[in-house]
Design a protein around this motif. Structure first.
Motif, mmCIF file in Angstrom:
data_model
loop_
_atom_site.group_PDB
_atom_site.id
_atom_site.type_symbol
_atom_site.label_atom_id
_atom_site.label_comp_id
_atom_site.label_asym_id
_atom_site.label_seq_id
_atom_site.Cartn_x
_atom_site.Cartn_y
_atom_site.Cartn_z
ATOM 1 N N SER A 152 0.830 -1.201 0.000
ATOM 2 C CA SER A 152 0.000 0.000 0.000
ATOM 3 C C SER A 152 0.862 1.248 0.000
ATOM 4 O O SER A 152 1.832 1.351 0.757
ATOM 5 N N PHE A 159 -4.175 5.804 5.805
ATOM 6 C CA PHE A 159 -4.132 4.526 6.516
ATOM 7 C C PHE A 159 -5.078 4.542 7.710
ATOM 8 O O PHE A 159 -5.850 3.605 7.927
ATOM 9 N N GLN A 162 -8.747 4.476 6.684
ATOM 10 C CA GLN A 162 -9.173 3.169 6.166
ATOM 11 C C GLN A 162 -8.986 2.055 7.188
ATOM 12 O O GLN A 162 -9.659 1.031 7.115
ATOM 13 N N ARG A 164 -6.637 -0.100 7.503
ATOM 14 C CA ARG A 164 -6.214 -1.355 6.873
ATOM 15 C C ARG A 164 -4.787 -1.226 6.367
ATOM 16 O O ARG A 164 -4.385 -0.185 5.849
ATOM 17 N N HIS A 166 -3.629 -3.327 4.030
ATOM 18 C CA HIS A 166 -3.646 -3.783 2.638
ATOM 19 C C HIS A 166 -2.453 -4.690 2.325
ATOM 20 O O HIS A 166 -1.815 -4.573 1.280
ATOM 21 N N GLY A 167 -2.115 -5.562 3.247
ATOM 22 C CA GLY A 167 -1.037 -6.518 3.016
ATOM 23 C C GLY A 167 0.344 -6.013 3.360
ATOM 24 O O GLY A 167 1.311 -6.771 3.326
#
Length: 214
Positions: A152, A159, A162, A164, A166-167
């Motif tokens: 991300s 961040f 959201q 998250r 995202h990996g």
């Protein structure tokens, strides 16, 4: 080393390690240079199944290795016993273990894939680990997601909006130099791609870096 941060913890699913496609014995990174030039004490942050910890032990280091996943640490311990390697593995949060069970100073601290899984507010805790555990003249080696390739690229503000990862978070060279600005940069480059039959691990979507504490 001080950057704004907080106290939340990040966990990585144990299954992540069982599904790994490759488990090679060396990395195509500046860590190889640091390992070949000196022994001493080494700390492997986010050691996973122990690939880098075993390599460092084979290079003459006394190795402590830590990971949040008990499954990964158990697997790493099995591999170390099979290889006859003396590595001290610990399951837990490195932020709490360093200075207690993992007492420094370390001549080398290595992170292959832990840092980019941390939310932004944990960077101050990460830098505090380096402050407390890295010996003067010691080296810090890092492998993390490269912006423009994977991970991300959301800003810190996005961040938190959201909530998250995202990996994992991707970094630019400039952001890494800013975060670790209290250390001297030795090398920062893309990891070299390695073929599947190579004994080395290498993926070009990763940054690999070596810093020194002066």
């Amino acid at each position: 080393m001080r950057r704004p941060g907080g106290t939340a913890s990040t966990r990585i699913a144990p299954g992540r390690y069982r599904s790994s496609k490759r488990s090679r014995t060396r990395t195509s990174s500046p860590t190889s240079t640091a390992a070949s030039s000196r022994g001493g004490r080494a700390l492997d942050l986010g050691c996973g199944p122990g690939r880098n910890a075993l390599y460092l032990a084979s290079s003459g280091f006394q190795v402590d290795a830590v990971d949040l996943s008990p499954a990964a640490v158990a697997w790493a311990g099995d591999r170390a016993r099979e290889a006859g390697a003396d590595v001290r593995f610990r399951a837990g949060d490195a932020f709490g273990l360093v200075g207690d069970e993992l007492g420094g100073p370390y001549d080398l601290i290595y992170d292959s894939g832990c840092f980019h899984h941390l939310p932004p507010h944990r960077r101050i805790s990460y830098l505090d680990v380096l402050d407390r555990a890295l010996a003067p003249g010691g080296h810090f080696a890092l492998t993390c997601f490269a912006a423009g390739s994977t991970g991300s690229e959301a800003s810190d503000g996005d961040f938190y909006r959201q909530s998250r990862l995202h990996g994992g978070l991707a970094y630019t060279p400039e952001s890494l130099r800013w975060i670790f600005s209290d250390l001297t940069e030795i090398e920062l480059r893309r990891m070299r791609d390695e073929r599947s039959e190579s004994p080395r691990f290498g993926e070009p979507f990763l940054w690999t870096a070596l810093f020194r504490r002066d």
